[in-house]
Write a protein that holds these residues in place. Sequence first.
Motif, mmCIF file in Angstrom:
data_model
loop_
_atom_site.group_PDB
_atom_site.id
_atom_site.type_symbol
_atom_site.label_atom_id
_atom_site.label_comp_id
_atom_site.label_asym_id
_atom_site.label_seq_id
_atom_site.Cartn_x
_atom_site.Cartn_y
_atom_site.Cartn_z
ATOM 1 N N VAL A 8 0.854 -1.186 0.000
ATOM 2 C CA VAL A 8 0.000 0.000 0.000
ATOM 3 C C VAL A 8 0.897 1.245 0.000
ATOM 4 N N VAL A 9 0.693 2.127 -0.985
ATOM 5 C CA VAL A 9 1.421 3.379 -0.975
ATOM 6 C C VAL A 9 0.509 4.411 -0.317
ATOM 7 N N ARG A 10 1.044 5.117 0.672
ATOM 8 C CA ARG A 10 0.212 6.014 1.474
ATOM 9 C C ARG A 10 0.800 7.415 1.530
ATOM 10 N N GLY A 11 -0.070 8.369 1.828
ATOM 11 C CA GLY A 11 0.379 9.729 2.042
ATOM 12 C C GLY A 11 0.031 10.645 0.901
ATOM 13 N N TYR A 12 -0.753 11.653 1.169
ATOM 14 C CA TYR A 12 -1.097 12.624 0.133
ATOM 15 C C TYR A 12 -0.789 14.035 0.613
ATOM 16 N N SER A 13 -1.300 14.406 1.772
ATOM 17 C CA SER A 13 -0.947 15.695 2.371
ATOM 18 C C SER A 13 0.456 15.587 2.953
ATOM 19 N N PRO A 14 1.082 16.720 3.340
ATOM 20 C CA PRO A 14 2.425 16.645 3.919
ATOM 21 C C PRO A 14 2.460 15.684 5.103
ATOM 22 N N GLY A 15 3.454 14.851 5.143
ATOM 23 C CA GLY A 15 3.563 13.857 6.211
ATOM 24 C C GLY A 15 4.415 12.700 5.747
ATOM 25 N N ASP A 16 4.292 11.583 6.451
ATOM 26 C CA ASP A 16 5.074 10.403 6.100
ATOM 27 C C ASP A 16 4.461 9.722 4.885
ATOM 28 N N HIS A 17 5.247 9.598 3.835
ATOM 29 C CA HIS A 17 4.807 8.935 2.614
ATOM 30 C C HIS A 17 5.684 7.710 2.410
ATOM 31 N N THR A 18 5.071 6.539 2.466
ATOM 32 C CA THR A 18 5.827 5.288 2.390
ATOM 33 C C THR A 18 5.009 4.225 1.672
ATOM 34 N N VAL A 19 5.682 3.096 1.402
ATOM 35 C CA VAL A 19 4.991 1.876 1.014
ATOM 36 C C VAL A 19 4.879 1.014 2.262
ATOM 37 N N VAL A 20 3.652 0.603 2.590
ATOM 38 C CA VAL A 20 3.419 -0.246 3.755
ATOM 39 C C VAL A 20 3.181 -1.671 3.264
ATOM 40 N N LYS A 21 3.854 -2.610 3.878
ATOM 41 C CA LYS A 21 3.814 -4.009 3.457
ATOM 42 C C LYS A 21 3.018 -4.837 4.459
ATOM 43 N N PHE A 22 2.071 -5.647 3.954
ATOM 44 C CA PHE A 22 1.273 -6.547 4.782
ATOM 45 C C PHE A 22 1.414 -7.967 4.236
ATOM 46 N N ASP A 23 1.296 -8.954 5.124
ATOM 47 C CA ASP A 23 1.352 -10.329 4.639
ATOM 48 C C ASP A 23 0.004 -10.726 4.040
ATOM 49 N N SER A 24 -0.110 -11.971 3.608
ATOM 50 C CA SER A 24 -1.300 -12.419 2.879
ATOM 51 C C SER A 24 -2.550 -12.463 3.755
ATOM 52 N N THR A 25 -2.379 -12.333 5.080
ATOM 53 C CA THR A 25 -3.534 -12.304 5.976
ATOM 54 C C THR A 25 -3.895 -10.884 6.396
ATOM 55 N N GLY A 26 -3.140 -9.895 5.905
ATOM 56 C CA GLY A 26 -3.409 -8.506 6.265
ATOM 57 C C GLY A 26 -2.640 -8.007 7.467
ATOM 58 N N GLN A 27 -1.721 -8.825 7.986
ATOM 59 C CA GLN A 27 -0.932 -8.406 9.142
ATOM 60 C C GLN A 27 0.205 -7.483 8.704
ATOM 61 N N ALA A 56 10.544 6.010 2.530
ATOM 62 C CA ALA A 56 10.200 7.365 2.997
ATOM 63 C C ALA A 56 11.024 8.449 2.326
ATOM 64 N N ALA A 57 12.270 8.169 2.009
ATOM 65 C CA ALA A 57 13.135 9.199 1.429
ATOM 66 C C ALA A 57 12.865 9.427 -0.055
ATOM 67 N N TYR A 58 12.088 8.541 -0.673
ATOM 68 C CA TYR A 58 11.931 8.600 -2.126
ATOM 69 C C TYR A 58 10.484 8.739 -2.587
ATOM 70 N N ILE A 59 9.548 8.749 -1.634
ATOM 71 C CA ILE A 59 8.128 8.852 -1.981
ATOM 72 C C ILE A 59 7.588 10.185 -1.491
ATOM 73 N N HIS A 60 7.026 10.958 -2.421
ATOM 74 C CA HIS A 60 6.543 12.296 -2.108
ATOM 75 C C HIS A 60 5.214 12.522 -2.829
ATOM 76 N N LYS A 61 4.159 12.653 -2.043
ATOM 77 C CA LYS A 61 2.821 12.824 -2.605
ATOM 78 C C LYS A 61 2.563 11.775 -3.691
#
Length: 324
Positions: A175-194, A201-206
Amino acid sequence: MTLPATVTKLKRSLSENAREIRAILVVACLTLACGVARSASLPLPHYIVSDYHGDQIRRYDAVTGNYIDTLAEIPNAAEMVVGPDGFLYVSDFQGRRIHRVNMDTGASTVFIEGGTLANPRGIIFGPNGNLFARGSDQINEYDSGTGAFLGAFTSGPAMEAPIAFRFGPDGTLYVVRGYSPGDHTVVKFDSTGQYVAEFGAAYIHKPQNIVLGPDGDLYVANQQSPTDLDIVQFDGRTGAFIRTVVSDPLMSNPLGLYFRNDGSLLVASGDQRIRTYDVQTGAYTGDFVNDPQLVFASSLLLVPEPSGVAILLIGLGVVIRRRR
């Protein structure tokens, strides 16, 4: 076994299979005939493009990029995905709806509305066949048949603006997250949603979108400012940053990403164009679509041509396996 006995057995086997083989051949021929008839009015394969400000879904020839027709009128048409039932699902970002579109007739109905949806831009079908869409700060799961809310799929820290998401081949959810100013990252979950980890964070901006490439890596489109736009690449296994693939202010709004079979990258750029880029060099190689009637291209996908030959081979294989 003697030769006469072998011949007799072979004749009996062919006789037993003949009726089923003839049926398969008839179905295959009808499939090919229907494909030819349909292709006369609607070339296959073709690209389907959503127009966010134009409130429409338009179709284009996959080879020439020429306009074919307007499939449907959908308000605030954002992300699209073809469901396991063969229907097209389109997110209405402002209306908090997901529409279900018949790709033969263009008729549409509201599949999910309001309630648990929070401005659903990204939508996908998961490995289990269910539909996944954005909740307020998580990814929700919905029954693919009824649209019923099944619960929040993701767990862990709340995600500010989960913009877009993709399942990996092993069921991992990115999941890529972040639109307004703040932490913008890719969040990784396993196949069960955990929750597993997050990176970039250093390379994702809006961020605008995320897609899995044919190489298994993750590609994220950024819009830092109206003139600072790029697409960056991360290792699909480790999340390590690899490189900036494209840096082009003319992308305007890099909302839709699609890899072609030749390895080039198509970008729906928030205007009347679908731009083409060489992934190896990052070079812009021209417009695949340039349509003045396309107001704000926001996503695109390819609808492949059914293969009558493949159907025939699969059918014959089933008969042979069953008779053994």
